[in-house]
Motif scaffolding. Structure first.
Motif, mmCIF file in Angstrom:
data_model
loop_
_atom_site.group_PDB
_atom_site.id
_atom_site.type_symbol
_atom_site.label_atom_id
_atom_site.label_comp_id
_atom_site.label_asym_id
_atom_site.label_seq_id
_atom_site.Cartn_x
_atom_site.Cartn_y
_atom_site.Cartn_z
ATOM 1 N N ARG A 9 -6.128 -14.770 -0.122
ATOM 2 C CA ARG A 9 -5.462 -13.518 -0.501
ATOM 3 C C ARG A 9 -4.055 -13.808 -1.030
ATOM 4 N N LEU A 10 -4.000 -14.701 -1.989
ATOM 5 C CA LEU A 10 -2.731 -15.187 -2.511
ATOM 6 C C LEU A 10 -2.719 -15.088 -4.021
ATOM 7 N N VAL A 11 -1.625 -14.585 -4.578
ATOM 8 C CA VAL A 11 -1.442 -14.537 -6.028
ATOM 9 C C VAL A 11 -0.109 -15.179 -6.373
ATOM 10 N N LEU A 12 -0.134 -16.090 -7.329
ATOM 11 C CA LEU A 12 1.070 -16.763 -7.807
ATOM 12 C C LEU A 12 1.224 -16.441 -9.293
ATOM 13 N N ARG B 188 1.998 -12.071 -2.941
ATOM 14 C CA ARG B 188 2.332 -12.349 -4.330
ATOM 15 C C ARG B 188 3.684 -13.055 -4.392
ATOM 16 N N SER B 189 3.810 -13.973 -5.325
ATOM 17 C CA SER B 189 5.096 -14.635 -5.527
ATOM 18 C C SER B 189 5.237 -15.007 -6.990
ATOM 19 N N SER B 190 6.472 -15.153 -7.416
ATOM 20 C CA SER B 190 6.754 -15.558 -8.785
ATOM 21 C C SER B 190 6.664 -17.070 -8.896
ATOM 22 N N ALA B 191 7.127 -17.588 -10.017
ATOM 23 C CA ALA B 191 6.998 -19.015 -10.280
ATOM 24 C C ALA B 191 7.649 -19.853 -9.196
ATOM 25 N N VAL B 192 6.942 -20.844 -8.728
ATOM 26 C CA VAL B 192 7.452 -21.799 -7.754
ATOM 27 C C VAL B 192 7.099 -23.186 -8.258
ATOM 28 N N SER B 193 7.631 -24.201 -7.597
ATOM 29 C CA SER B 193 7.360 -25.564 -8.027
ATOM 30 C C SER B 193 5.897 -25.914 -7.761
ATOM 31 N N LYS B 194 5.413 -26.933 -8.480
ATOM 32 C CA LYS B 194 4.039 -27.371 -8.265
ATOM 33 C C LYS B 194 3.833 -27.826 -6.829
ATOM 34 N N ARG C 106 1.397 -26.659 -1.518
ATOM 35 C CA ARG C 106 1.586 -26.332 -0.094
ATOM 36 C C ARG C 106 0.904 -25.010 0.249
ATOM 37 N N GLN C 107 1.080 -24.012 -0.605
ATOM 38 C CA GLN C 107 0.488 -22.706 -0.330
ATOM 39 C C GLN C 107 -1.040 -22.726 -0.438
ATOM 40 N N LEU C 108 -1.558 -23.625 -1.241
ATOM 41 C CA LEU C 108 -3.007 -23.729 -1.417
ATOM 42 C C LEU C 108 -3.622 -24.854 -0.589
#
Length: 269
Positions: free
Chosen positions: A183-186, A9-15, A20-22
């Motif tokens: 298994r990622l939540v933004l 899980r992570s908070s707001a990040v840049s587009k 990159r994460q996706l």
């Protein structure tokens, strides 16, 4: 990277960081689409083209609308043997033809398998004479002389089925992105993030992902109920001087099991 069995899980990040994460999800769902390269004018009867003179079998009459009985316009003809090498035999063999009624009539032409159009695959086995076009104001021909490959990604209407769930909190003007395969939540993302992650290209194209104006509306084969696949996307006012409803977009689809089962449907704003 999330540990096995856990969700990162992570908070707001840049587009850019979201992409990159996706990246693995995007790559897994990337398809190649081909933009037609066209030149004004007609070619052989069996060539790939927008409008122009189609191949019509010996003794066959020009197709007419089954509702208003007016002649149908040829919108598209594809020589399935002259597509990009990556698509060799994917759509079968022969000519894929789409004729459409441009007259005001009661045919529900936006629906798949409806009256008011003719979509078919024919196999020219005999020489045919050049048919006389029975339509005044017939659309000018544009022959397809090549294809330009481009990366294409699924539109937002496909995300949930592909394991990408996006929930909007309109009170806070943020979105929550959950990618189940990774298994990622933004959390607390921009409301515009779905389109930034992936969206299908509009315009005329061969293959790729459908650009849906409304929901994803794949027809199913009437013979086997298999979901049909995109062959060609026809957009309003691109290579044909015609608009589907209110700036609509349409799709020629085909059963992957029965190559002779093809249809066309469109939706608009």
């Amino acid at each position: 990277k999330a540990k096995e069995g856990r969700t990162a899980r992570s908070s707001a990040v840049s587009k850019a960081d979201v992409l990159r994460q996706l990246a693995h999800w995007r790559e897994a769902n990337r398809r190649t689409a081909w933009k037609p390269i066209v030149k004004n004018g007609d070619d052989e009867l069996t060539s790939s083209k927008f409008s122009g003179i189609p191949w019509i079998g010996p003794g066959e009459s020009w197709p007419v609308c089954s509702v208003c009985k007016q002649p149908l316009q040829l919108f598209l003809q594809l020589d399935l043997a002259d597509l990009p090498p990556e698509l060799k035999n994917r759509f079968g063999k022969g000519l894929l033809q789409m004729f459409y009624c441009t007259h005001e009539c009661d045919a529900p032409k936006w629906e798949p398998f409806s009256k008011g159009k003719l979509v078919r695959v024919v196999k020219p086995a005999a020489a045919a004479s050049t048919p006389e076009v029975p339509i005044k104001g017939y659309f000018p021909a544009k022959r397809i002389i090549g294809w330009k490959a481009m990366d294409d990604y699924p539109g937002t209407q496909e995300h949930n089925e592909l394991g990408l769930k996006i929930d909007f909190d309109f009170s806070k003007n943020v979105a929550r992105v959950e990618c189940q395969p990774l298994r990622l939540v933004l959390e607390n993302q921009s409301m515009s993030i779905p389109e930034a992650i992936s969206i299908a290209k509009n315009g005329d194209k061969l293959g790729g992902w459908p650009y849906w104006i409304q929901g994803a509306e794949y027809p199913h084969c009437p013979d086997c109920s298999t979901r049909m696949e995109l062959v060609f996307q026809l957009d309003s006012k691109k290579n044909l001087p015609f608009m589907f409803g209110d700036v609509g977009c349409g799709h020629i689809t085909q059963c992957p099991r029965h190559k002779d089962v093809v249809t066309f449907a469109w939706a608009c704003n």
